[in-house]
Design an enzyme around this catalytic site. Structure first.
Site, short mmCIF file in Angstrom:
data_model
loop_
_atom_site.label_atom_id
_atom_site.label_comp_id
_atom_site.label_asym_id
_atom_site.label_seq_id
_atom_site.Cartn_x
_atom_site.Cartn_y
_atom_site.Cartn_z
N LYS A 1 0.90 -1.17 0.00
CA LYS A 1 0.00 0.00 0.00
C LYS A 1 0.92 1.20 0.00
CE LYS A 1 -1.63 3.06 1.87
NZ LYS A 1 -1.30 4.42 1.39
N CYS B 1 14.04 11.16 5.90
CA CYS B 1 14.01 10.83 7.33
C CYS B 1 15.43 10.86 7.91
CB CYS B 1 13.38 9.47 7.57
SG CYS B 1 14.40 8.15 6.94
#
Ligand code: NAD
Length: 499
Positions: free
Chosen positions: A173, A281
């Site tokens: 997903k 990140c």
């Protein structure tokens, strides 16, 4: 308007939920496609196809499975430019950076080609008279992964390459903001020889994620994204009895010691702070010079470098340092945080608020910002900004700098710039952060090591890629076997001591 699809059971299928989200071209500010948002029925269809295909894939020997990954690496290299183009067009990152995104994922696939070696179990010959014990690693079954927008190639590959190498089926997903590359990767895996149903892409938002969390057939969930969603998925996934690993946000500090090579530190900070518009990140978002004199020297070196940064669309190729933010909401949020920094009393040394690019006035570009004299109570220090904004927090001593990194709730990455081996060693040993750079600003480990932060940057036990991935995507089964002489003496009613 282009309408994207899901990739279920070996075919592109249109969304049937009637819900869609916009996929932007961040450089022009135009909506270029719409992404279907799956409902629980569409997710159930993918799970059914995965469950049907998985047993035969798990029964395919690991060397044959690895050969599919080998062919996939060839196809990734063949289509590198095409993939990077699609990636940049939806994400906004520069073309070379998009290639880096694909390359870092490709390296995880290369590591997973070692599956036959990595899946070898353990064996004790003669654990007792006529008794052997062996442990094997078996696939989990149907697994799923939920990925963020900022690495639409690398992070899906972090997950699906080991999952599939271990004999699982995997449902991806991806982020609804840049779903095209994940769809292309699923096509390429099938071109490489993967049976249909083993890698599927179901696009969506919270509704699709909840359908994963509550599906009884799905055995494990990998998540990478922001910390609040990581916490949500970890909690609900674990309480539903699944194996879950969730990787969250970051606030990475770079300590600059007085003895550091200041040119090297400034170059590193500019790349790590503003590369990919700060949407990484592992970006450095906080510089911590030790001592006022160090801070003054660092700021003096940083300002001209930041002012020279070239911000533009990916179509400018190598002539641009970073591109736009991913959505109008992301731009609004970053500029809101910049305003909070000003309101709360930080010094805005480089102001990128008025940045505008001729011909791209509607794009989501944000000029580079540098704050000095930021304090730990400010929002720009506490929150992850995820934009081209570097904050400087001046520390009075090494211990104070170390404490700053340790007291922050995030613990993904950190770095120290120094010529002093003793300070570097002390820092690496004591800091409570998962990935440490010594004169390296973005210490992202290579594929054969593992990737993962500490504190609120990671929920779960096992890291991404490297040997941990082969543990995460398998269950251990241990067999104690005795042939056949030991079974002639009747039943035994106590634990047997091994002689
Ligand atoms: P995000 O949390 O908004 O989205 C990540 C995924 O979760 C997407 O697939 C999204 O569709 C889904 N999602 C969003 N809202 C949801 C909800 N309410 N319920 C269920 N699912 C939901 O993150 P993002 O903006 O795509 O990515 C940026 C974030 O990811 C940053 O915080 C960044 O630090 C983090 N990140 C972390 C790592 C790491 O390894 N630690 C790596 C890359 C990015």
């Amino acid at each position: 308007m282009k309408e994207l699809t899901h990739y279920i059971d070996g075919a592109h299928v249109k969304g049937t939920s009637g819900r869609f989200s916009d996929v932007w071209n961040p450089a022009t500010g135009e909506v270029q496609a719409r992404c279907p948002l799956a409902n629980a029925d569409e997710m159930a269809r993918a799970v059914e196809a995965a469950a049907k295909a998985q047993p035969a894939w798990a029964a395919t020997n690991p060397q044959r499975r690895a050969r599919v990954l080998m062919a996939f690496v060839g196809l990734l290299n063949r289509d590198m430019d095409k993939l990077a183009e699609a990636l940049s067009a939806e994400h906004g990152k520069t073309f070379p950076d998009a290639k880096g995104d694909i390359q870092r994922g490709l390296e995880v696939v290369e590591f997973c080609i070692g599956a036959p070696e990595l899946l070898k179990g353990e064996y004790t010959d003669g654990a007792g008279p006529g008794i052997d014990i062996y442990s094997m690693r078996q696939a989990l079954g149907v697994t799923a992964g939920i990925t963020p927008f900022n690495f639409p190639a690398m992070i899906p590959m972090w997950m699906f390459a080991p999952a599939i190498a271990c004999g699982n089926a995997f449902i991806l997903k991806p982020s609804e903001r840049d779903p095209s590359v994940p769809l292309m990767l699923a096509e390429l895996m099938e071109e490489a020889g993967l049976p249909k149903g083993i890698l599927q892409v179901v696009n969506g938002d919270k509704e699709a994620v909840d359908a994963i969390l509550d599906n009884d057939v799905i055995q494990s969930i990998g998540f990478v994204g922001s910390t609040p969603i990581a916490e949500y998925i970890y909690g609900r996934g674990c309480s539903n009895g699944k194996r879950v690993q969730c990787f969250g946000g970051a606030k990475n500090h770079m300590i600059v010691m007085p003895d550091a090579d200041m040119d090297q530190a400034a170059d590193a900070l500019v790349g790590a702070g503003y590369g990919a518009a700060g949407e990484r990140c592992m970006a450095i978002s906080v510089a911590v010079p030790v001592g006022d004199e160090t801070a003054d020297r660092l700021i003096e070196k940083l300002v001209p470098r930041i002012e020279k940064l070239k911000v533009g669309p990916y179509t400018a190729g190598t002539d641009v340092d970073y591109g736009p933010l991913v959505t109008p909401e992301a731009k609004k949020r970053v500029l809101g945080l910049v305003q909070s920094g000003i309101d709360q009393g930080a010094d805005l040394v480089v102001d990128g608020r008025d940045f505008s690019l001729q011909g791209y006035e509607d794009g989501f570009f944000v000029g580079p910002h540098l704050f000095d004299k930021v304090t730990p109570d400010m929002d720009i220090y506490q929150q992850e900004i995820f934009g081209p904004v570097l904050s400087t927090v001046r520390a009075g001593s090494y211990e104070e700098a170390l404490k700053l990194a340790m007291d922050h709730e995030m613990g993904n990455g950190t770095a120290i710039f120094t010529r002093d081996g003793d300070a570097a060693r002390d820092f690496a040993n004591r800091v409570n952060v998962g990935m440490i750079g010594v004169n390296v600003p973005i210490p992202v480990p290579l594929a054969y090591h593992t990737f993962g932060g500490w504190k609120k940057s990671m929920f779960g036990d096992l890291n991404q890629h490297g040997p941990d991935a082969f543990k995460f995507y398998t269950r251990t089964k241990t067999v104690t076997a005795r042939w056949p002489s030991g079974i002639k003496d009747g039943g035994e009613f106590h634990f047997k001591q091994m002689d």
